[in-house]
Design a protein around this motif. Structure first.
Motif: not given
Length: 383
Positions: A68-89
């Motif tokens: 489900p796209p909602e799950l992908a969204d949640e996982l990406l939000n969590e990953a960004e909180k935990l590691w941070g995303f490069a600008d050009s990820i």
């Protein structure tokens, strides 16, 4: 050193007869249970693999476009909180080109996916049926068109070197593929993997794989056509316009660290190799009991790391920097590469050497596996 994140979604609508990936067919999937387990696994990994901003995320499978796209969204939000995303990820999702999954492309793009890899596999309906795919060629092309509307970057896969496949048949198909305007193609020769239905079929005499000489001719044709179209091979099976290479997979081939979460996912960090439980139910149980899905974690001997770095790096057109490897693994050059074999293959035009950088020449590409087995020093293998 760059850090990448791999997230494995293990479920498929059907198991393809050639597939040996960790994929499973289930009548139903408890999405909430998987959301909790994958987020817990993410958090557990971040506790021991934090400190570097993510440069890429890759959703693999299985068929992550069934997620489900909602799950992908949640996982990406969590990953960004935990590691941070490069600008050009780079955030890639593997997808099957069915009309059902294509309906999710807009929502997946909204969730942050900016690159999709479509498993088209063939542009011929009879071949798709033989490969056990659930989509037809027209459906695949419609999904490709939809993907190109919603994602910044699109790649798709084709399988070749099929039984009795001719040069003309493959030339026609790859020429069509190059006309769709994607900046990246993954073109894989069919391999008969142990434990697959195709392996059973070959053993029973249902079909014979294409012979090595014919497969090599198809490989050479592939290199010629893709390079002529501006998508040269940057890795044995991957072709891209300059600057459009898959950054996530480059992390693997350049032997950089990456975190892997989800059933069966592999990871490598700080010299440790990690493997998650493969069976979905076992993975869920492990996360419930221990807070993570790791089934095995071991410190790799330096000699093993060096051998892996060579074997992975020499798949790339850019090759490897021997001086950098000497420094990284505290090994002399003769401990990494068999000097006599190197000189022999350079003279034959199968290997190139430019200063401290070493790579496999175009004439050596069809012989890659044999060359790698000869080039890696016995001192390294025996260490």
């Amino acid at each position: 050193m760059a850090r990448a994140l791999y997230i494995h979604w293990p479920f498929c609508a059907k198991k393809c007869p050639y597939c040996d990936f960790n994929s499973h067919v289930r009548e139903s999937v408890d999405v909430d249970a998987w959301r909790k387990a994958l987020i817990a696994d993410l958090r557990a990994e971040a506790e021991v693999a934090s400190g570097e901003t993510l440069t890429s995320v890759f959703f693999g499978g299985g068929t992550p476009s069934l997620m489900p796209p909602e799950l992908a969204d949640e996982l990406l939000n969590e990953a960004e909180k935990l590691w941070g995303f490069a600008d050009s990820i780079e955030i890639t999702l593997e997808a099957n080109p069915s009309s059902v999954e294509a309906q999710n492309f807009a929502a997946l793009a909204q969730a942050g996916i900016n690159r999709v890899s479509l498993g088209i596999q063939s542009l011929d309906d009879k071949t798709l049926q033989w490969l056990g795919r659930l989509h037809g060629s027209l459906e695949a092309l419609k999904a490709l068109e939809t993907a190109q509307k919603h994602f910044e970057r699109v790649s798709f896969d084709l399988i070749y070197a099929l039984p009795d496949q001719t040069l003309d048949e493959w030339r026609d198909q790859i020429s069509r593929a190059l006309g769709f305007g994607t900046s990246h193609l993954s073109l894989y020769q069919l391999t008969i993997e142990p434990g697959t239905k195709f392996a059973t079929d070959v053993r029973r005499g249902v079909f014979e794989p294409l012979n090595d000489d014919a497969a090599a001719d198809l490989f050479v044709l592939t290199q010629e056509l893709t390079e002529g179209a501006g998508l040269p091979a940057y890795e044995t099976s991957n072709h891209a316009q300059v600057g459009e290479e898959g950054r996530h997979n480059l992390t693997y081939w350049r032997y950089q660290d990456y975190a892997g979460i989800g059933p069966g996912a592999h990871g490598r960090r700080g010299g440790f190799a990690t493997v998650r439980h493969k069976k979905p139910e076992n993975f869920l149980q492990a996360v419930s009991e221990r807070g993570h899905g790791i089934s095995e974690q071991r410190l790799l001997p330096v000699s093993e790391q060096a051998a892996e770095a060579l074997l992975m790096g020499l798949r790339l057109a850019e090759g490897v920097d021997l001086s950098a490897l000497e420094q990284r693994f505290d090994r002399k050059r003769d401990d990494l590469i068999d000097s006599s074999k190197l000189a022999q293959y350079v003279e034959l035009g199968l290997i190139w050497l430019d200063g401290s950088r070493l790579g496999v020449a175009p004439d050596g590409r069809p012989l890659l596996d044999a060359l790698l087995a000869e080039l890696v020093s016995d001192n390294l293998v025996a260490a």
